[in-house]
Design a protein around this motif. Structure first.
Motif, short mmCIF file in Angstrom:
data_model
loop_
_atom_site.label_atom_id
_atom_site.label_comp_id
_atom_site.label_asym_id
_atom_site.label_seq_id
_atom_site.Cartn_x
_atom_site.Cartn_y
_atom_site.Cartn_z
N PHE A 402 16.57 15.68 0.63
CA PHE A 402 15.94 15.33 1.90
C PHE A 402 16.73 15.95 3.04
CE2 PHE A 402 18.44 11.65 0.29
CZ PHE A 402 19.45 11.61 1.24
N LEU A 403 16.03 16.15 4.15
CA LEU A 403 16.69 16.62 5.36
C LEU A 403 17.16 15.42 6.16
CD1 LEU A 403 14.32 19.47 6.60
CD2 LEU A 403 16.72 19.74 5.92
N ALA A 404 18.41 15.44 6.58
CA ALA A 404 18.92 14.35 7.41
C ALA A 404 20.10 14.87 8.19
CB ALA A 404 19.33 13.15 6.56
N LEU A 405 20.40 14.16 9.26
CA LEU A 405 21.58 14.50 10.04
C LEU A 405 22.81 13.93 9.36
CD1 LEU A 405 20.40 13.82 13.69
CD2 LEU A 405 20.90 16.03 12.63
N ASN A 406 23.92 14.59 9.54
CA ASN A 406 25.17 14.05 9.08
C ASN A 406 26.16 14.10 10.23
OD1 ASN A 406 26.69 12.86 7.15
ND2 ASN A 406 26.14 14.34 5.60
N ASP A 407 27.24 13.35 10.10
CA ASP A 407 28.14 13.20 11.24
C ASP A 407 28.79 14.51 11.68
OD1 ASP A 407 27.48 10.58 11.20
OD2 ASP A 407 29.30 9.93 10.16
N LYS A 426 19.26 5.38 9.35
CA LYS A 426 19.22 6.83 9.16
C LYS A 426 17.83 7.22 8.69
CE LYS A 426 23.76 8.61 9.17
NZ LYS A 426 24.98 8.90 8.38
N THR A 427 17.39 8.37 9.16
CA THR A 427 16.06 8.83 8.81
C THR A 427 16.17 10.02 7.88
OG1 THR A 427 15.33 8.12 10.98
CG2 THR A 427 13.89 9.64 9.81
N ILE A 428 15.45 9.95 6.78
CA ILE A 428 15.43 11.08 5.85
C ILE A 428 14.00 11.61 5.75
CG2 ILE A 428 17.41 10.16 4.56
CD1 ILE A 428 15.47 9.36 2.31
N ARG A 429 13.88 12.92 5.56
CA ARG A 429 12.56 13.56 5.45
C ARG A 429 12.56 14.48 4.25
NH1 ARG A 429 13.22 14.83 11.09
NH2 ARG A 429 12.55 12.96 12.15
N PHE A 430 11.47 14.42 3.50
CA PHE A 430 11.39 15.30 2.33
C PHE A 430 9.93 15.54 1.97
CE2 PHE A 430 10.12 12.06 -0.73
CZ PHE A 430 10.55 10.90 -0.09
N VAL A 431 9.73 16.54 1.12
CA VAL A 431 8.40 16.82 0.60
C VAL A 431 8.34 16.28 -0.82
CG1 VAL A 431 6.77 18.65 -0.03
CG2 VAL A 431 8.20 18.90 2.01
N ALA A 432 7.36 15.42 -1.10
CA ALA A 432 7.20 14.91 -2.47
C ALA A 432 6.95 16.09 -3.38
CB ALA A 432 6.04 13.93 -2.52
N GLU A 433 7.70 16.18 -4.46
CA GLU A 433 7.58 17.36 -5.31
C GLU A 433 6.88 17.02 -6.62
OE1 GLU A 433 10.97 20.14 -5.17
OE2 GLU A 433 11.57 19.06 -3.38
N SER A 434 7.62 16.92 -7.72
CA SER A 434 6.88 16.79 -8.97
C SER A 434 6.48 15.35 -9.25
CB SER A 434 7.63 17.44 -10.13
OG SER A 434 8.97 17.06 -10.10
N VAL A 435 5.44 15.25 -10.06
CA VAL A 435 4.83 13.98 -10.41
C VAL A 435 5.81 13.12 -11.20
CG1 VAL A 435 3.01 13.05 -11.91
CG2 VAL A 435 2.52 14.95 -10.35
N GLY A 436 5.80 11.85 -10.92
CA GLY A 436 6.64 10.95 -11.69
C GLY A 436 7.13 9.78 -10.85
N ARG A 437 7.99 9.00 -11.45
CA ARG A 437 8.55 7.84 -10.76
C ARG A 437 10.02 8.14 -10.46
NH1 ARG A 437 6.56 2.85 -14.32
NH2 ARG A 437 7.13 4.27 -16.00
N TRP A 438 10.31 8.20 -9.17
CA TRP A 438 11.63 8.65 -8.72
C TRP A 438 12.38 7.50 -8.08
CZ3 TRP A 438 12.71 13.12 -10.81
CH2 TRP A 438 11.67 14.02 -11.08
N LEU A 439 13.55 7.22 -8.62
CA LEU A 439 14.35 6.11 -8.14
C LEU A 439 14.93 6.39 -6.76
CD1 LEU A 439 14.69 3.68 -10.00
CD2 LEU A 439 17.02 4.45 -10.50
N LEU A 440 15.06 5.34 -5.98
CA LEU A 440 15.74 5.38 -4.68
C LEU A 440 16.65 4.16 -4.69
CD1 LEU A 440 16.09 6.31 -1.70
CD2 LEU A 440 14.04 5.01 -1.15
N HIS A 441 17.96 4.41 -4.63
CA HIS A 441 18.88 3.27 -4.77
C HIS A 441 20.19 3.50 -4.05
CE1 HIS A 441 21.57 5.11 -7.91
NE2 HIS A 441 20.48 5.76 -8.27
N CYS A 442 20.94 2.43 -3.92
CA CYS A 442 22.29 2.54 -3.40
C CYS A 442 23.19 3.02 -4.53
CB CYS A 442 22.78 1.20 -2.87
SG CYS A 442 24.48 1.33 -2.22
#
Ligand code: C2O
Ligand code: CU
Length: 460
Positions: A402-407, A426-442
């Motif tokens: 994803f595209l995001a700012l960093n310090d 923080k704001t992240i931006r990305f283009v959804a790519e391949s099909v499937g279930r993609w985890l988002l976690h700490c």
């Protein structure tokens, strides 16, 4: 592979051999094969002591070539089931290694073949993604280096894989604290012993005047590491595997949240000899992490300016955002959380703690029944990561950058893991790519196991 700058300069006439491969014809003919055993290992870390029993993979590093398909066979030689996740690599969803979501656990004595084509050059890592809070703390990870089609000009290309272990007085891993819910609800399970490349205080042998590419990884479960490189000039050239458009000079310490990586270009001064320290500064006292061991002298008068790495085949940066999602993080010690849903049931904080849950995303502790959002390939997505807790979190999205700012830069940069400070958004931006279930976690893994995990569904 160490690329010598002078050899390279001489060899530029032969650059066509390294040129951008014709992906199609390569892929059709040749798949590399690798074996990766997940196995018990031992390390001697302290003089006149016992070896520490850990877990690991049979490869100290997995070296792949950009665009070259590879089949990596995991053999599970452990007494419990496991899996491998290719952190930061944009692989097919079935190869993503998340047990319970993208594959079945690989049982003891069994094998699984991971088929990948690394389209992005850079610094990645492979780690267990099953009972991760224990398996990662025991050492089940290894760095993955995907070589650029054309070698980047440095004298040495070195790894700096930092980990934070919690050892008992017997010098063995403190396994009793794995289930410490108190740590889970705070900053996570912190170690008391730092290794670099699985060694206690390694020395990096360099020659005065050399230019080094240093690939720095934080593989700790939860500790944010801050490295200080006195007396050398450091430029950042990539984050999380992805090249920066413009290399940035490092000012102060290099902060890495768990799972973050930076590629650095380090210029060793021409007029120094002997040991030069590298410190880790997350504790009260500076901790000596490693040393440069400088000998000899290169007779190069001046080094050229640090050039950017060639870019990877990422989406265009100016995509349109068509979906906006808010992800609210709550919970943890000293938080405001009153109640949340866990496994479909509304629970009080006490009930959550009885179920070993301490954190929520949008009011749900641990994997939700529904994805955070359902997307189509090509969707431009923006996620606002709102940290409404008293703790820092290192958010990681699978299968995408994803595209995001960093310090350290005002440029948006591609990354796969981002640190969100207490109270910060923080704001992240990305283009959804391949099909499937993609985890988002700490990626503070104790936070993940106690609630901070969700997923995105990408469907045709
Ligand atoms: Cu590095 Cu979900 O992991
Ligand atoms: Cu967290």
């Amino acid at each position: 592979m160490n690329i010598n700058r002078r050899t390279l300069i001489k060899a530029t006439g032969a650059a066509a051999f390294f040129g951008h491969p014709l992906t199609q014809s390569w892929a059709a003919v040749q798949v590399d094969k690798l074996v990766l055993n997940a196995e018990p290992q031992q390390q001697l870390w302290l003089p006149d002591g016992d070896k520490t029993k850990i877990w690991g993979y049979s490869q100290n590093v997995i070296r792949l070539q950009q665009y070259q398909p590879v089949a990596i066979t995991l053999h599970n030689k452990l007494e419990e089931s496991t899996s491998v996740h290719w952190h930061g690599m944009r692989v097919d969803n079935a190869m993503d290694g998340v047990t319970g979501l993208t594959q079945e656990p690989v049982e003891p004595g069994e094998s699984f073949v991971y088929r990948l084509t690394p389209n992005d050059a850079g610094t990645y890592w492979a780690h267990a993604h099953h009972n991760t809070y224990r398996q990662l703390a025991l050492g089940l990870y290894t760095p993955v280096v995907v070589a650029e089609a054309k070698p980047y000009p440095v004298d040495q290309d070195l790894l700096f894989v930092a980990d934070d272990w919690l050892l008992g007085r017997d010098r063995q891993i403190d396994t009793a604290s794995f289930e410490d819910v108190h740590a889970w609800a705070h900053a996570g399970r912190m170690g008391n012993f730092l290794t670099v490349n699985r060694q206690n205080l390694p020395e990096f042998e360099v020659i005065a005047g050399q230019r080094i590419r240093l690939r720095v990884l934080n593989t700790a479960n939860s500790r944010i590491l801050n490295f200080e490189f006195p007396d050398v000039n450091v430029m950042l050239i990539a984050k999380d595997g992805q090249p920066l458009r413009n290399p940035v000079s490092l000012k102060g310490v290099l902060t890495l949240a768990p799972a973050e990586r930076y590629d650095l270009v380090v210029d060793i001064p021409a007029d120094m000899q002997g040991l030069l320290p590298i410190f880790e500064r997350s504790g009260k006292q500076p901790y000596l992490a490693a040393n440069w061991k400088i000998t000899g002298r290169e007779n190069i008068p001046t080094l050229p300016e640090v050039s950017p790495l060639p870019s990877n085949p990422l989406p265009q940066r100016d995509f349109k955002v068509t979906k906006k999602v808010r992800l609210n993080m709550e919970g943890g010690a000293m938080g405001r959380l009153q109640a949340a849903v866990y496994q479909g049931k509304k629970m009080s904080v006490d009930e959550l703690i009885q179920n070993r849950q301490a954190w929520t995303f949008n009011g749900v502790a641990n994997m939700p029944e529904q994805p955070l959002e359902t997307l189509k390939p090509g969707d431009g997505v923006e996620i606002e990561l709102v940290n409404d807790t008293r703790w820092a979190h290192a958010m990681h999205l699978h299968g995408h950058h994803f595209l995001a700012l960093n310090d350290f830069t005002d440029d948006l940069i591609w990354q796969d893991t981002i640190l969100v400070a207490p109270g910060e958004t923080k704001t992240i931006r990305f283009v959804a790519e391949s099909v499937g279930r993609w985890l988002l976690h700490c990626h503070m893994i104790e936070h993940q196991v106690s609630g901070m995990v969700t997923y995105l569904a990408v469907e045709d």
